[in-house]
Design a protein around this motif. Structure first.
Motif: not given
Length: 172
Positions: A70-76, A97-100, A126-134
């Motif tokens: 559902r989200g525009d960003w993914i956190m793993v 504020t950022d797209s990286r 180890e410290v997670g990851l957040i990234m745009p869905k695309a």
């Protein structure tokens, strides 16, 4: 909005710790959904995920799972990893504020001993990851079936908020 993906295999207790840390994000309206990808756990991982309102998969296609979030960003996250106080604000600010892609900072109080950090192989999550869905969909198509492969060899921004790594949880 943020969708969270956690891959597990007999990690009932660790999954419960991670999910409880995500409640703040759900209450604040940041976390839209949580997806648990399971490798056939024989413990209560499925019960924990369903009790928390997560979508639970025993078999999956990562690219399709990401497309259905559902989200525009993914956190793993790894099961057992827990973002600490202030994570909702830091992630919200980053998304606005950022797209990286970004990663959390490792908790100063829950770090592995120096020699272990120096000589052990680090897990890409180890410290997670957040990234745009695309970007996540592109990497999933190119990298394979596991969310762990999304995180490998990626230049990311470091967030100011901290995360207790899953490996520290396993030692406690």
């Amino acid at each position: 909005m943020l969708s969270v993906i956690i891959e597990c295999d007999n990690n009932e207790a660790e999954l419960a710790h991670s999910l409880s840390a995500l409640v703040t994000g759900a209450v604040e309206g940041l976390v839209s959904d949580v997806i648990v990808l399971d490798h056939g756990s024989a413990d209560g991982s499925e019960r924990v995920a369903e009790a928390a309102g997560c979508r639970y998969f025993r078999s999956w296609n990562l690219e399709q799972v990401i497309a259905e979030t559902r989200g525009d960003w993914i956190m793993v996250l790894e099961p057992g990893a827990r973002p600490l106080t202030g994570w909702v604000e830091a992630v919200s600010e980053h998304i606005a504020t950022d797209s990286r892609p970004a990663r959390f900072s490792c908790s100063r109080h829950h770090r592995m001993p120096f020699w272990n950090r120096l000589f052990s192989r680090r897990c890409p999550l180890e410290v997670g990851l957040i990234m745009p869905k695309a970007a996540a969909r592109e990497r999933a198509a190119a990298s394979g079936p596991s969310p762990f492969t999304l995180a490998g060899r990626m230049v990311t921004r470091r967030l100011s908020c901290e995360l207790v790594p899953a490996r520290v949880m396993m030692r406690v």
